[in-house]
Design a protein around this motif. Sequence first.
Motif, PDB file in Angstrom:
ATOM      1  N   UNK A   1      74.420  50.149  38.566  1.00  0.00           N
ATOM      2  CA  UNK A   1      73.366  49.818  39.549  1.00  0.00           C
ATOM      3  C   UNK A   1      72.056  49.500  38.840  1.00  0.00           C
TER       4      UNK A   1
ATOM      5  N   UNK B   1      71.828  48.187  35.788  1.00  0.00           N
ATOM      6  CA  UNK B   1      71.999  46.890  35.121  1.00  0.00           C
ATOM      7  C   UNK B   1      71.836  45.779  36.167  1.00  0.00           C
ATOM      8  N   UNK B   2      72.435  45.980  37.331  1.00  0.00           N
ATOM      9  CA  UNK B   2      72.286  44.994  38.411  1.00  0.00           C
ATOM     10  C   UNK B   2      70.807  44.787  38.733  1.00  0.00           C
ATOM     11  N   UNK B   3      70.108  45.902  38.903  1.00  0.00           N
ATOM     12  CA  UNK B   3      68.684  45.857  39.253  1.00  0.00           C
ATOM     13  C   UNK B   3      67.879  45.025  38.256  1.00  0.00           C
TER      14      UNK B   3
ATOM     15  N   UNK C   1      68.963  42.525  36.349  1.00  0.00           N
ATOM     16  CA  UNK C   1      69.237  41.096  36.541  1.00  0.00           C
ATOM     17  C   UNK C   1      68.568  40.593  37.822  1.00  0.00           C
TER      18      UNK C   1
END
Lengths: 235, 235
Positions: B218, B220-222, B224
Amino acid sequence: MYDINAYNQMMQKLKGGIIVSCQSKEGDPTHCPEFMAAFAKSAEIGGAAGIRANSVVDIEAIKKVTDLPVIGIWKRHWEDAWWNIMITPTFADCKELADAGADIIAIETTGRKRPNNEDVKELVDRVRNELNVPVMADCHDMEDAMRTNADIIAPTLSGVGTTEDEYTPPWALIEKMVKEGGRPVIAEGHFWEPPYVERGFGLGVHAIVIGSAITRPWMITERFVQFSPQGKAKS
Amino acid sequence: MYDINAYNQMMQKLKGGIIVSCQSKEGDPTHCPEFMAAFAKSAEIGGAAGIRANSVVDIEAIKKVTDLPVIGIWKRHWEDAWWNIMITPTFADCKELADAGADIIAIETTGRKRPNNEDVKELVDRVRNELNVPVMADCHDMEDAMRTNADIIAPTLSGVGTTEDEYTPPWALIEKMVKEGGRPVIAEGHFWEPPYVERGFGLGVHAIVIGSAITRPWMITERFVQFSPQGKAKS
């Protein structure tokens, strides 16, 4: 034909967003539907606009934990000169993905002979007209992008089976797709650096799919290890 | 006192390598020992030299799937002005981590009052002498690094509870630790970019711990998403 208003609403939700691809292979320590669902839920918490997932069991597990739109694919083994996998080769596969709840179905639209000789242009038309699900064309080049009436085109297969730099997106193809494709482009492949996201949207893509850089911990580890003395000693 | 030869062999294995921290919090979709074990196994496949893990159940699960050395910690709730967690606060915690198979125990060596008033210098000595396990000192600053006889020092807590840039390692503290700490330094915290690994080893650290950038999908997603139009519209 699917409900065009619902399609437009979904595309509006995806616009300018990150779609997280939650996939694993046989042998990966994370290879099970529960893990893929946990990655999908993590992606949602991190602000993702959508999910891409492989196979019926994974999509079913993911649909239970999130309401984000899901792009469904089914990677099938298919011995072939340049790549021994085919993405969603048959109408039967598409039907199962639609039944599992895929909101978009991604189909490889290369000119490769398909397992049961289906014509890819007809396949795309059937999915749109009979299953009422929009199609994303996973392309290797511009010819693949123009081969069918897919709703969305994507450079997913650029570089697959080649020695192309695996950490750099296929910028030239993305640009060409946006300029000449006449349809929304969802960029996918090799988006390893957050600033690449900015560059991709600067080229006019509708959304960007990020997979391994978020959901394949062994590949992320490998990338960091490459910069360490231990990694350099090995290479 | 632990076997110095075994200790030296383990340190030789960690030297120049990446240690992957496999942790999750209550509420994370990946919060269960099986997921942490899958992340640890993924790290091993990706070339990691060691694992860092939190709590007895996670360490036990991880020890079942990998032979890599494990740095054990136990994050405990502890209401306090600057951070409401304390890393491995008591001897009892250390004993349980040692029983679970931790090869190194990391203890916060700040000057904060501990839950049962144990003296941190004595705590470190007891772990080394009575449990026969080497100690890594999780430090906030140089004072923490010099407060105990820990075998290894680490800038783990630098920036915790501050507004410091969460994507940049504490370079100045790392450099100071290497020059003045008189012990191996294992760098940890904010190593989000692979080239930071090269820079860290250039400063003379023994190994580098990477956590969220690999094992918190979560986050890492944030990261990007921040570079996408949707992310920019939110911030």
